[in-house]
Design an enzyme around this catalytic site. Sequence first.
Site, short mmCIF file in Angstrom:
data_model
loop_
_atom_site.label_atom_id
_atom_site.label_comp_id
_atom_site.label_asym_id
_atom_site.label_seq_id
_atom_site.Cartn_x
_atom_site.Cartn_y
_atom_site.Cartn_z
N ARG A 103 0.86 -1.19 0.00
CA ARG A 103 0.00 0.00 0.00
C ARG A 103 0.89 1.24 0.00
O ARG A 103 1.69 1.42 0.92
CB ARG A 103 -0.91 0.00 1.23
CG ARG A 103 -1.69 1.30 1.37
CD ARG A 103 -2.56 1.41 2.61
NE ARG A 103 -3.18 2.73 2.61
CZ ARG A 103 -3.19 3.58 3.64
NH1 ARG A 103 -2.65 3.26 4.80
NH2 ARG A 103 -3.74 4.77 3.50
N HIS A 149 -2.79 11.13 0.70
CA HIS A 149 -2.31 10.91 2.07
C HIS A 149 -1.79 12.26 2.58
O HIS A 149 -0.60 12.44 2.79
CB HIS A 149 -1.24 9.82 2.09
CG HIS A 149 -1.02 9.17 3.43
ND1 HIS A 149 -1.24 7.83 3.67
CD2 HIS A 149 -0.61 9.70 4.62
CE1 HIS A 149 -0.96 7.56 4.95
NE2 HIS A 149 -0.57 8.67 5.54
N GLU A 198 -7.47 8.79 6.30
CA GLU A 198 -7.78 9.43 7.58
C GLU A 198 -8.32 10.85 7.45
O GLU A 198 -7.67 11.81 7.89
CB GLU A 198 -6.55 9.42 8.48
CG GLU A 198 -5.98 8.03 8.73
CD GLU A 198 -4.82 8.03 9.72
OE1 GLU A 198 -4.28 9.11 10.01
OE2 GLU A 198 -4.47 6.95 10.21
N ASN A 338 -7.27 2.08 9.84
CA ASN A 338 -5.97 2.32 10.47
C ASN A 338 -6.18 2.31 11.97
O ASN A 338 -7.01 3.08 12.48
CB ASN A 338 -5.40 3.70 10.07
CG ASN A 338 -4.90 3.73 8.64
OD1 ASN A 338 -4.94 2.72 7.93
ND2 ASN A 338 -4.43 4.89 8.22
N TYR A 340 -4.22 1.85 15.93
CA TYR A 340 -2.98 1.74 16.70
C TYR A 340 -3.21 1.47 18.17
O TYR A 340 -2.42 0.78 18.80
CB TYR A 340 -2.16 3.03 16.54
CG TYR A 340 -1.59 3.19 15.15
CD1 TYR A 340 -0.34 2.68 14.83
CD2 TYR A 340 -2.31 3.86 14.16
CE1 TYR A 340 0.18 2.82 13.55
CE2 TYR A 340 -1.80 4.00 12.87
CZ TYR A 340 -0.55 3.48 12.57
OH TYR A 340 -0.04 3.60 11.31
N GLU A 408 -3.44 0.01 8.23
CA GLU A 408 -2.24 0.38 9.00
C GLU A 408 -2.37 -0.17 10.41
O GLU A 408 -3.44 -0.09 11.02
CB GLU A 408 -2.09 1.91 9.14
CG GLU A 408 -1.67 2.63 7.88
CD GLU A 408 -1.49 4.14 8.10
OE1 GLU A 408 -1.22 4.57 9.24
OE2 GLU A 408 -1.65 4.87 7.12
N TRP A 456 2.14 -0.90 9.36
CA TRP A 456 2.76 0.42 9.24
C TRP A 456 4.03 0.38 10.06
O TRP A 456 3.95 0.27 11.26
CB TRP A 456 1.84 1.55 9.74
CG TRP A 456 2.48 2.87 9.48
CD1 TRP A 456 3.33 3.56 10.32
CD2 TRP A 456 2.41 3.62 8.26
NE1 TRP A 456 3.79 4.69 9.69
CE2 TRP A 456 3.25 4.75 8.43
CE3 TRP A 456 1.75 3.44 7.05
CZ2 TRP A 456 3.42 5.71 7.42
CZ3 TRP A 456 1.93 4.39 6.06
CH2 TRP A 456 2.74 5.51 6.25
C1 GBH Z 1 -1.22 7.35 10.70
O1 GBH Z 1 -1.84 8.38 11.40
C2 GBH Z 1 -0.82 7.91 9.37
O2 GBH Z 1 -1.67 7.47 8.33
C3 GBH Z 1 0.61 7.64 9.01
O3 GBH Z 1 0.99 8.47 7.95
C4 GBH Z 1 1.48 7.82 10.23
O4 GBH Z 1 2.84 7.75 9.93
C5 GBH Z 1 1.09 6.76 11.21
O5 GBH Z 1 -0.27 6.83 11.54
C6 GBH Z 1 1.87 6.80 12.53
O6 GBH Z 1 1.57 7.93 13.26
O7 GBH Z 1 -3.90 12.99 19.75
O8 GBH Z 1 -3.49 11.15 21.24
O9 GBH Z 1 -4.51 10.76 19.10
C7 GBH Z 1 -2.28 8.09 12.69
C8 GBH Z 1 -3.06 9.27 13.25
C9 GBH Z 1 -2.65 11.25 14.46
C10 GBH Z 1 -2.82 9.18 15.59
C11 GBH Z 1 -1.99 11.87 15.63
C12 GBH Z 1 -2.15 9.80 16.77
C13 GBH Z 1 -1.70 11.88 17.93
C14 GBH Z 1 -1.96 11.33 19.26
N1 GBH Z 1 -2.39 9.84 14.39
N2 GBH Z 1 -2.39 11.20 16.84
S1 GBH Z 1 -3.56 11.57 19.85
#
Ligand code: GBH
Length: 505
Positions: A103, A149, A198, A338, A340, A408, A456
């Site tokens: 991707r 993106h 996103e 996506n 995390y 991701e 990712w």
């Molecule tokens: C993804 O974004 C992106 O698609 C990618 O490009 C990036 O490299 C990857 O994740 C890793 O970061 O305010 O506590 O939520 C993830 C979106 C936006 C999640 C910022 C975390 C900050 C912390 N992110 N956010 S919080």
Amino acid sequence: MAQEASMFSAADVAVTYSQSTGHDLPVEELRLPADLAWGVATAAYQIEGGAAQDGKGKSVWDTYSHLEPSRTNGQHADVACDHYNRMPEDVELIASLGAEVYRFSISWARVIPLGGRDDPVNEAGLAFYSDLIDRLVARGIEPVVTLYHWDTPQALYDRYGGPLDTAEFRADFASYARLCFDRFGGPNRVRRWVTFNEPYITSIFAHLNGTLAPGHCREANTDTKTEPWRVGHSLLLAHADAVLLYARDFQPANGGDVSIVLNGHFYEPFNAADPADVAAAERRMVFYIGWFADPVFLGSDYPAEMRAYLGARLPQFTAEDRDILRRAAPLNGFYGMNHYSTKYARQLKTPAADDDWTSNIEELSVDSEGREIGPSSAMGWLRVAPEGFRKLLCWVWRRYRVPIIITENGCPCVGEDDVATAVDDTFRRRYLGVYLDAISRAIHEDEVVVKGYYVWSLMDNYEWSAGYGPRYGIVHVDFKTLKRTPKNSAFYLRDTFKRRRGVSS
Ligand code: GBH
């Protein structure tokens, strides 16, 4: 067909996690269906470099990463991983890991330097992606292509504010999408497309918090009460336009499908005994995910909770828009997720700011009893909480009933700058193990349909406003020599998916 006994030492992962962190994260034997395609993911601005090569135009990220004083840790991505000049080597790297999918995203300003529907296309930029796609296909790797993106052409911002102008943005995005479908699509070329990565992040982080390009924020005296919602509105409708365009003009000959990628944490109540927090956790996901997923996958209006809370701040859909959303909804081929981490949600009782976007909910990593949601990665917000992932898979499946692809998932570890220590990324290997286990449980025990898992990231890269600090790669990149070195987690994923057997969902 007999199932492979063990994909990795499950007991080992669970024991070591609980010993080192005090958290008990039981892992069963992984049962990964044969049709769960595994892949590696990247994004154009984060890896390509070649910022001004061969006629590429500027995106908002080229501008934002060069602001003084710096808002990106003093770092830009003019060179990044230099993928633009090392692409053939990187395709061989992906092949060597046994990944079935790659991707990546197309830089809009590389193929249309000024971005607009009447602006000239850049054949050199088109040739780069065409060559990348040919090499992937020759290696049996499926390309999954993201059109956007976060890197809006700067010229479109200068002309009309990019996604702040819904009509102009839709027209220019449709023209750009058509160019990509036309040049890169085909039964034996790109068959799976993502319009936007996103949209929540582009709306909130780029037009309210201001931590991502173009960096609109409260301090800059912009209208943070309405602009983020206007941006989201534009991205949604541009998405639906592209889905209909693909279905009408390309799908009959090419097959394949188009959808969108939505991110989102899972939220647990800060205090499970307080009904306000229980309701807040649910409402937080509606505001984060339902904002986009209800119109995209249900073809409906924004969630009622959002209309009630945001009132006139939230744009209305015209009758024609509603028709477009209704017709596009069933044509989305998959739900790109996506994901995390998980957080706690707490309903605040003090008055909210007038540009509040959460319905006055605080997000935390520790609950009312002082319990952490999970062990911390190198980023404080990114905690290991696989149960939340499983619950989110269920939440999305029950609400939308669309096959899910994890577009991701991954984490950064502590101390990864030096390649000698970076390769031994046990923390990441365990994170990936327990998150794969959560998918396996969601498939087998909760009957959720999951069709893909893309980690990712393929390699360490430019982490937006955090620059080259956090490293998410399963391959280490030395940003001085640009040498790539696979970490142990890369071999872990290769071997886990190689040994996968039978057991189709
Ligand atoms: C993804 O974004 C992106 O698609 C990618 O490009 C990036 O490299 C990857 O994740 C890793 O970061 O305010 O506590 O939520 C993830 C979106 C936006 C999640 C910022 C975390 C900050 C912390 N992110 N956010 S919080």
